[in-house]
Write an enzyme that holds these catalytic residues in place. Structure first.
Site, short mmCIF file in Angstrom:
data_model
loop_
_atom_site.label_atom_id
_atom_site.label_comp_id
_atom_site.label_asym_id
_atom_site.label_seq_id
_atom_site.Cartn_x
_atom_site.Cartn_y
_atom_site.Cartn_z
CB VAL A 141 -0.95 -0.01 1.21
CG1 VAL A 141 -1.61 1.37 1.40
CG2 VAL A 141 -2.01 -1.09 1.04
N GLY A 219 -1.69 15.90 20.62
CA GLY A 219 -1.61 14.83 19.62
C GLY A 219 -0.97 13.60 20.22
CG HIS A 280 6.62 15.39 10.77
ND1 HIS A 280 7.26 14.29 10.26
CD2 HIS A 280 5.61 14.91 11.53
CE1 HIS A 280 6.65 13.19 10.67
NE2 HIS A 280 5.66 13.54 11.46
#
Length: 375
Positions: A141, A219, A280
């Site tokens: 993938v 996060g 990033h």
């Protein structure tokens, strides 16, 4: 891939060593790098690396490895294993000793080289492994989108979106893509263990007396990073902040409060805020918005701590620089706006958000740095 080094090749008594020969050899190495990566992937998945590590330095033949791993068609499997490990030995991944066998033919045996520690599929040392990250990057993938890089550059857009008609994170959340999502989460978790262990080893900003009592991990996923940090620094109270559907899966962690929300709307208050591999993922405009919300959530003299790969100001032929630039192009390939940055670029983002331009950098591991900015 390895750094550009001068190779000396000899065959049949002849030798090649002029500059043009070496330049062409290097071109072939660059173009054939996928052979090494895919061979290493197979070696990890077959259990060869773990088996060599389990031998604790003892040399093992390909026949012995094939037998221990119960590979079918033992003779053919052993021959294939020998050829794979011979290639990996030429790159220093394993050590190889050659001696004459009972029949007078060359007989090779192999042992784990130091790099194998970071390539273990079943690492139980607590240090983590880079193998899950490598298996992710080499998965079908995630390899498919590289075939769309040229189109993404010439036509605009992101290679992953062109390959699958949707963004990376939307793809991972779709029904039927659970194997890819699991592979992705395993890779991120294992890589996080490696870096967080090193962060705790080298970064002193969480120590008692450093002025941090409440640490907000923005996060932070299901709280794995804060679990490790608060276990080492029990004086800290942790706040794990992520999207509500992520927090819904977070297990209880002693000393850590889980809060759901969006970092683009609000960030919980704390004396320090940790952003580990967050910026990033985003373009400059989004990064400044996140940092502004962090600025609002901090008291005077509060700190935001960025844990990120840091690009050198100009390209260098070093392993550290190559890894950083390699990751930057991966971000180009997978995420719209995502990119790695230099220390100055991170500083510019922090200043635009209101922070002092005084950056306190601490080197962590594999070109990952902790960058502290003060309100």
């Amino acid at each position: 891939m390895v750094s550009p080094v001068v190779h000396r090749h000899a065959a049949g008594g002849g030798s090649g060593g002029d500059d043009d020969d070496q330049a062409c050899m290097y071109a072939l190495e660059l173009l054939g790098g996928s052979v090494v990566s895919m061979t290493l992937k197979a070696a990890i998945e077959l259990g060869l690396v773990d088996e060599l590590l389990a031998a604790a330095g003892a040399a093992v033949t390909a026949e012995e490895l094939a037998a221990r791993l119960r590979l079918p068609a033992a003779v053919a499997a052993a021959a294939a294993v020998d050829r794979m490990l011979r290639l990996l030995a030429s790159y220093g991944v394993v050590r190889c000793a050659t001696e004459a066998g009972p029949d007078g033919k060359a007989r090779r045996s192999y042992a784990a080289a130091p790099v194998c520690k970071w390539l273990a599929a079943g690492s139980s040392s607590g240090e983590g492994s880079m193998a899950p990250l490598g298996l992710l990057n080499l998965d079908k993938v995630f390899m498919e989108n590289w075939y769309y890089l040229k189109e993404a550059v010439s036509e605009g857009g992101t290679a992953f979106d062109k390959a699958y008609g949707t963004s990376l994170f939307q793809y991972l959340g779709q029904d039927g893509n659970e194997p890819s999502n699991t592979l992705f989460n395993q890779a991120m978790a294992s890589h996080s263990v490696v870096i967080t262990n090193k962060l705790l080893q080298f970064f002193r900003g969480f120590d008692a007396g450093a002025g941090v009592d409440v640490l907000v991990d923005v996060g932070g996923g299901v709280g794995a990073t804060l679990r490790m940090i608060t276990a080492r620094h029990p004086h800290l109270r942790g706040v794990n902040y992520d999207l509500p559907h992520v927090i819904a899966q977070a297990p209880p962690v002693e000393g850590v409060e889980h809060i759901g929300g969006s970092m683009f709307d609000h960030v919980p208050s704390g004396s320090a805020i940790l952003l580990k591999w967050i910026l990033h993922l985003w373009g400059d405009e989004e990064c400044v918005k996140i940092l502004k919300n962090c600025y609002k959530a901090l008291p005077a003299k509060g700190k935001v701590i960025l844990v990120e790969y840091v690009l050198p100001a100009s390209p260098e032929a070093t392993l550290a620089a190559q890894e950083a630039f390699r990751l930057d192009v991966m971000m180009l390939n997978r995420l719209a706006g995502g990119k790695e940055r230099t220390q100055q670029e991170f500083t510019d983002l922090a200043v635009d958000a209101g922070f002092s331009g005084d950056c306190k950098p601490t080197y962590i591991f594999t070109n990952v740095w902790a960058l502290e900015f003060t309100k």
